[in-house]
Design a protein around this motif. Structure first.
Motif, PDB file in Angstrom:
ATOM      1  N   LEU A   4       0.853  -1.179   0.000  1.00  0.00           N
ATOM      2  CA  LEU A   4       0.000   0.000   0.000  1.00  0.00           C
ATOM      3  C   LEU A   4       0.895   1.236   0.000  1.00  0.00           C
ATOM      4  N   GLN A   5       0.449   2.252  -0.735  1.00  0.00           N
ATOM      5  CA  GLN A   5       1.226   3.482  -0.832  1.00  0.00           C
ATOM      6  C   GLN A   5       0.298   4.679  -0.772  1.00  0.00           C
ATOM      7  N   GLU A   6       0.507   5.527   0.240  1.00  0.00           N
ATOM      8  CA  GLU A   6      -0.290   6.746   0.371  1.00  0.00           C
ATOM      9  C   GLU A   6       0.282   7.849  -0.519  1.00  0.00           C
ATOM     10  N   SER A   7      -0.594   8.710  -1.012  1.00  0.00           N
ATOM     11  CA  SER A   7      -0.148   9.870  -1.776  1.00  0.00           C
ATOM     12  C   SER A   7      -1.116  11.022  -1.560  1.00  0.00           C
ATOM     13  N   GLY A   8      -0.574  12.230  -1.662  1.00  0.00           N
ATOM     14  CA  GLY A   8      -1.392  13.417  -1.484  1.00  0.00           C
ATOM     15  C   GLY A   8      -0.561  14.571  -0.963  1.00  0.00           C
ATOM     16  N   PRO A   9      -1.174  15.736  -0.851  1.00  0.00           N
ATOM     17  CA  PRO A   9      -0.443  16.921  -0.388  1.00  0.00           C
ATOM     18  C   PRO A   9       0.044  16.775   1.042  1.00  0.00           C
ATOM     19  N   THR A  21      -4.867   9.474  -1.232  1.00  0.00           N
ATOM     20  CA  THR A  21      -5.183   8.267  -1.986  1.00  0.00           C
ATOM     21  C   THR A  21      -4.227   7.157  -1.580  1.00  0.00           C
ATOM     22  N   CYS A  22      -4.750   5.957  -1.484  1.00  0.00           N
ATOM     23  CA  CYS A  22      -3.940   4.774  -1.201  1.00  0.00           C
ATOM     24  C   CYS A  22      -3.994   3.857  -2.420  1.00  0.00           C
ATOM     25  N   THR A  23      -2.844   3.589  -2.995  1.00  0.00           N
ATOM     26  CA  THR A  23      -2.753   2.688  -4.133  1.00  0.00           C
ATOM     27  C   THR A  23      -2.305   1.320  -3.640  1.00  0.00           C
ATOM     28  N   VAL A  24      -3.073   0.310  -4.000  1.00  0.00           N
ATOM     29  CA  VAL A  24      -2.816  -1.051  -3.537  1.00  0.00           C
ATOM     30  C   VAL A  24      -2.278  -1.894  -4.686  1.00  0.00           C
ATOM     31  N   THR A  31     -11.331  -8.038  -2.989  1.00  0.00           N
ATOM     32  CA  THR A  31     -11.224  -9.410  -2.481  1.00  0.00           C
ATOM     33  C   THR A  31     -12.149  -9.599  -1.286  1.00  0.00           C
ATOM     34  N   SER A  32     -12.912 -10.661  -1.327  1.00  0.00           N
ATOM     35  CA  SER A  32     -13.967 -10.874  -0.347  1.00  0.00           C
ATOM     36  C   SER A  32     -13.477 -10.818   1.098  1.00  0.00           C
ATOM     37  N   LEU A  33     -14.299 -10.139   1.897  1.00  0.00           N
ATOM     38  CA  LEU A  33     -14.211 -10.045   3.356  1.00  0.00           C
ATOM     39  C   LEU A  33     -13.127  -9.093   3.871  1.00  0.00           C
ATOM     40  N   ARG A  73     -13.609   4.739  -3.321  1.00  0.00           N
ATOM     41  CA  ARG A  73     -12.674   3.857  -3.990  1.00  0.00           C
ATOM     42  C   ARG A  73     -12.816   3.946  -5.501  1.00  0.00           C
ATOM     43  N   ASP A  74     -11.747   3.556  -6.179  1.00  0.00           N
ATOM     44  CA  ASP A  74     -11.742   3.421  -7.634  1.00  0.00           C
ATOM     45  C   ASP A  74     -11.236   2.008  -7.915  1.00  0.00           C
ATOM     46  N   THR A  75     -12.140   1.106  -8.184  1.00  0.00           N
ATOM     47  CA  THR A  75     -11.736  -0.286  -8.354  1.00  0.00           C
ATOM     48  C   THR A  75     -10.925  -0.491  -9.630  1.00  0.00           C
ATOM     49  N   SER A  76     -11.130   0.366 -10.615  1.00  0.00           N
ATOM     50  CA  SER A  76     -10.365   0.222 -11.862  1.00  0.00           C
ATOM     51  C   SER A  76      -8.882   0.525 -11.650  1.00  0.00           C
ATOM     52  N   LYS A  77      -8.593   1.350 -10.643  1.00  0.00           N
ATOM     53  CA  LYS A  77      -7.199   1.700 -10.332  1.00  0.00           C
ATOM     54  C   LYS A  77      -6.701   0.981  -9.075  1.00  0.00           C
ATOM     55  N   ASN A  78      -7.584   0.200  -8.447  1.00  0.00           N
ATOM     56  CA  ASN A  78      -7.256  -0.475  -7.197  1.00  0.00           C
ATOM     57  C   ASN A  78      -6.765   0.523  -6.141  1.00  0.00           C
TER      58      ASN A  78
END
Length: 119
Positions: A4-9, A21-24, A31-33, A73-78
């Motif tokens: 996981l990687q956080e980004s932002g000002p 934003t957190c990019t996974v 993924t379930s649960l 969330r943006d599932t297309s970008k995970n």
């Protein structure tokens, strides 16, 4: 291995909205649960859970921050994101994203990002 990687000002003015934003990678946020959380640590204080978004899109928020917090969330970008409105200097903290939350322990964390609220 999930990463996981956080980004932002790193600097936000009082009364503005903090956005991170957190990019996974290495695993899907659908993924379930699993839940995906935002956690912060103000200087000299302990960790504070802010809220989470679950694999199917449900949101859970800390009661003390609910009125000012939105997690999406943006599932297309995970990716999943945090918005904290009407910030004050008391919102200055290191902000972390993590996998886990209300039903499972945290098992993967981002490295954290410092956000300072100051004019």
């Amino acid at each position: 291995q999930v990463q996981l990687q956080e980004s932002g000002p790193g600097l936000v003015k009082p009364s503005q909205t903090l956005s991170l934003t957190c990019t996974v990678s290495g695993g899907s946020i659908t993924t379930s649960l699993y839940e995906w959380s935002w956690i912060r640590q103000p200087p000299g204080k302990g960790l504070e859970w802010m809220g989470a978004i679950a694999y199917e899109g449900s949101n859970y928020y800390s009661p003390s921050l609910r009125s000012r917090t939105s997690i999406s969330r943006d599932t297309s970008k995970n990716q999943f994101s945090l918005q904290l409105s009407s910030v004050t200097p008391e919102d200055t903290a290191v902000y972390y994203c993590a996998r886990g939350g209300t039903t499972r322990p945290y098992d993967y964390w981002g490295q954290g990002t410092q956000v300072t609220v100051s004019s």
